[in-house]
Motif scaffolding. Structure first.
Motif, PDB file in Angstrom:
ATOM      1  N   THR A 147      42.772  38.241  45.902  1.00  0.00           N
ATOM      2  CA  THR A 147      44.080  38.782  46.261  1.00  0.00           C
ATOM      3  C   THR A 147      44.370  40.010  45.404  1.00  0.00           C
ATOM      4  O   THR A 147      43.611  40.354  44.496  1.00  0.00           O
ATOM      5  CB  THR A 147      45.202  37.751  46.034  1.00  0.00           C
ATOM      6  OG1 THR A 147      45.269  37.439  44.642  1.00  0.00           O
ATOM      7  CG2 THR A 147      44.972  36.486  46.848  1.00  0.00           C
ATOM      8  N   PHE A 169      48.398  41.489  48.934  1.00  0.00           N
ATOM      9  CA  PHE A 169      47.368  41.509  49.962  1.00  0.00           C
ATOM     10  C   PHE A 169      46.296  40.481  49.633  1.00  0.00           C
ATOM     11  O   PHE A 169      46.201  39.990  48.510  1.00  0.00           O
ATOM     12  CB  PHE A 169      46.754  42.905  50.117  1.00  0.00           C
ATOM     13  CG  PHE A 169      46.081  43.448  48.879  1.00  0.00           C
ATOM     14  CD1 PHE A 169      44.752  43.156  48.595  1.00  0.00           C
ATOM     15  CD2 PHE A 169      46.779  44.259  47.990  1.00  0.00           C
ATOM     16  CE1 PHE A 169      44.127  43.650  47.459  1.00  0.00           C
ATOM     17  CE2 PHE A 169      46.171  44.770  46.853  1.00  0.00           C
ATOM     18  CZ  PHE A 169      44.832  44.464  46.580  1.00  0.00           C
ATOM     19  N   TYR A 171      42.056  39.809  50.102  1.00  0.00           N
ATOM     20  CA  TYR A 171      40.809  40.495  50.409  1.00  0.00           C
ATOM     21  C   TYR A 171      40.485  40.310  51.895  1.00  0.00           C
ATOM     22  O   TYR A 171      40.610  39.216  52.434  1.00  0.00           O
ATOM     23  CB  TYR A 171      39.661  39.944  49.576  1.00  0.00           C
ATOM     24  CG  TYR A 171      39.636  40.415  48.131  1.00  0.00           C
ATOM     25  CD1 TYR A 171      40.741  40.982  47.501  1.00  0.00           C
ATOM     26  CD2 TYR A 171      38.490  40.266  47.375  1.00  0.00           C
ATOM     27  CE1 TYR A 171      40.695  41.400  46.178  1.00  0.00           C
ATOM     28  CE2 TYR A 171      38.428  40.679  46.053  1.00  0.00           C
ATOM     29  CZ  TYR A 171      39.533  41.238  45.461  1.00  0.00           C
ATOM     30  OH  TYR A 171      39.466  41.645  44.147  1.00  0.00           O
ATOM     31  N   GLU A 173      42.026  42.436  54.068  1.00  0.00           N
ATOM     32  CA  GLU A 173      43.063  43.291  54.631  1.00  0.00           C
ATOM     33  C   GLU A 173      42.850  44.737  54.198  1.00  0.00           C
ATOM     34  O   GLU A 173      42.177  45.010  53.213  1.00  0.00           O
ATOM     35  CB  GLU A 173      44.445  42.831  54.174  1.00  0.00           C
ATOM     36  CG  GLU A 173      44.816  41.448  54.648  1.00  0.00           C
ATOM     37  CD  GLU A 173      46.172  40.984  54.127  1.00  0.00           C
ATOM     38  OE1 GLU A 173      46.730  40.084  54.753  1.00  0.00           O
ATOM     39  OE2 GLU A 173      46.661  41.510  53.102  1.00  0.00           O
ATOM     40  N   THR A 174      43.446  45.647  54.936  1.00  0.00           N
ATOM     41  CA  THR A 174      43.450  47.049  54.542  1.00  0.00           C
ATOM     42  C   THR A 174      44.658  47.280  53.642  1.00  0.00           C
ATOM     43  O   THR A 174      45.765  46.841  53.948  1.00  0.00           O
ATOM     44  CB  THR A 174      43.522  47.956  55.785  1.00  0.00           C
ATOM     45  OG1 THR A 174      42.347  47.715  56.575  1.00  0.00           O
ATOM     46  CG2 THR A 174      43.562  49.416  55.396  1.00  0.00           C
ATOM     47  N   VAL A 175      44.431  47.958  52.526  1.00  0.00           N
ATOM     48  CA  VAL A 175      45.467  48.176  51.520  1.00  0.00           C
ATOM     49  C   VAL A 175      45.895  49.637  51.561  1.00  0.00           C
ATOM     50  O   VAL A 175      45.062  50.538  51.619  1.00  0.00           O
ATOM     51  CB  VAL A 175      44.929  47.830  50.116  1.00  0.00           C
ATOM     52  CG1 VAL A 175      45.952  48.161  49.049  1.00  0.00           C
ATOM     53  CG2 VAL A 175      44.537  46.369  50.053  1.00  0.00           C
ATOM     54  N   THR A 181      44.559  54.637  52.651  1.00  0.00           N
ATOM     55  CA  THR A 181      44.273  53.244  52.965  1.00  0.00           C
ATOM     56  C   THR A 181      42.808  52.963  52.661  1.00  0.00           C
ATOM     57  O   THR A 181      41.946  53.815  52.862  1.00  0.00           O
ATOM     58  CB  THR A 181      44.558  52.910  54.444  1.00  0.00           C
ATOM     59  OG1 THR A 181      43.785  53.772  55.276  1.00  0.00           O
ATOM     60  CG2 THR A 181      46.026  53.062  54.771  1.00  0.00           C
ATOM     61  N   PRO A 183      39.835  49.609  52.918  1.00  0.00           N
ATOM     62  CA  PRO A 183      39.536  48.231  53.303  1.00  0.00           C
ATOM     63  C   PRO A 183      39.153  47.419  52.065  1.00  0.00           C
ATOM     64  O   PRO A 183      38.708  47.976  51.061  1.00  0.00           O
ATOM     65  CB  PRO A 183      38.355  48.385  54.263  1.00  0.00           C
ATOM     66  CG  PRO A 183      37.682  49.649  53.823  1.00  0.00           C
ATOM     67  CD  PRO A 183      38.772  50.540  53.291  1.00  0.00           C
ATOM     68  N   THR A 184      39.328  46.115  52.128  1.00  0.00           N
ATOM     69  CA  THR A 184      38.973  45.258  50.993  1.00  0.00           C
ATOM     70  C   THR A 184      37.938  44.207  51.368  1.00  0.00           C
ATOM     71  O   THR A 184      37.647  43.322  50.570  1.00  0.00           O
ATOM     72  CB  THR A 184      40.225  44.564  50.430  1.00  0.00           C
ATOM     73  OG1 THR A 184      40.795  43.727  51.453  1.00  0.00           O
ATOM     74  CG2 THR A 184      41.247  45.554  49.929  1.00  0.00           C
ATOM     75  N   ASP A 185      37.363  44.305  52.569  1.00  0.00           N
ATOM     76  CA  ASP A 185      36.459  43.250  53.039  1.00  0.00           C
ATOM     77  C   ASP A 185      35.103  43.231  52.344  1.00  0.00           C
ATOM     78  O   ASP A 185      34.358  42.269  52.488  1.00  0.00           O
ATOM     79  CB  ASP A 185      36.285  43.334  54.553  1.00  0.00           C
ATOM     80  CG  ASP A 185      35.832  44.689  55.039  1.00  0.00           C
ATOM     81  OD1 ASP A 185      35.960  45.672  54.297  1.00  0.00           O
ATOM     82  OD2 ASP A 185      35.341  44.745  56.181  1.00  0.00           O
TER      83      ASP A 185
END
Length: 191
Positions: A147, A169, A171, A173-175, A181, A183-185
């Motif tokens: 997170t 957020f 992980y 999700e797009t931050v 912006t 991505p966190t994937d």
């Protein structure tokens, strides 16, 4: 001696001690409003991989002239008596010129990757210190939980400036940080 001179002397002594001990102890030393703090363990592979991936993602998202920087020097405000070492700093390349520590007011955002050994340094201490330094946004990635949070909108409180807005957020999700912006994937979690 006036109290502010004693405080300045104390701060300068702590800063000298910190620079003397750099490289001799594991971890990172910083000066907070309470004194010297240490993240006692050397960053581990997931911590460093997270910082690397965030930096690369930011470099793709931020406009020319800005950098996602992961080195030294420190971020310091001597009158406020705080010296911090963010994992990643979004800063204009032009603001990196010169000698000594970076002026915290030139940072657009410090980004921290929470460590196993001292999570309160990021979630409590830096959450308090970064708005006090006038830094408009602060982002935390926590591989312990997958997170994070983006803090913005500094406002005054009786205890000092604080971030008024917090967007959590998970992980995957797009931050959004400022106008960018990411991505966190692809970010790892701690085992």
């Amino acid at each position: 001696m006036a109290p502010e001179h004693r405080n300045t002397h104390r701060y300068l002594a702590m800063r000298e001690l910190l620079h003397t001990l750099d490289g001799t102890l594991p971890g990172r030393l910083e000066i907070t409003r309470e004194g010297i703090t240490c993240d006692a363990t050397t960053p581990n592979a997931p911590h460093e991989l997270t910082a690397l991936r965030i930096r690369r993602l930011l470099e793709q998202a931020i406009p020319n002239g800005l950098v996602a920087y992961t080195g030294m020097p420190d971020v310091e405000d001597e009158p406020i008596q705080i010296l911090r070492r963010p994992d990643i700093m979004v800063i204009a390349e032009a603001d990196m010129e010169g000698e000594g520590a970076f002026d915290p007011r030139t940072l657009l955002a410090p980004i921290e990757v929470v460590s196993h050994s001292n999570p309160d340094n990021d979630w409590v201490g830096k959450m308090r210190d970064y708005p006090l330094l006038g830094i408009p946004a602060y982002v935390i990635f926590d591989p312990r939980t997958g997170t994070g949070a983006v803090m913005t909108d500094i406002h005054p409180t009786p205890e000092g400036p604080r971030y008024a807005t917090r967007k959590d957020f998970v992980y995957g999700e797009t931050v959004t940080v400022a106008d960018w912006t990411i991505p966190t994937d692809t970010l790892p979690s701690y085992p």
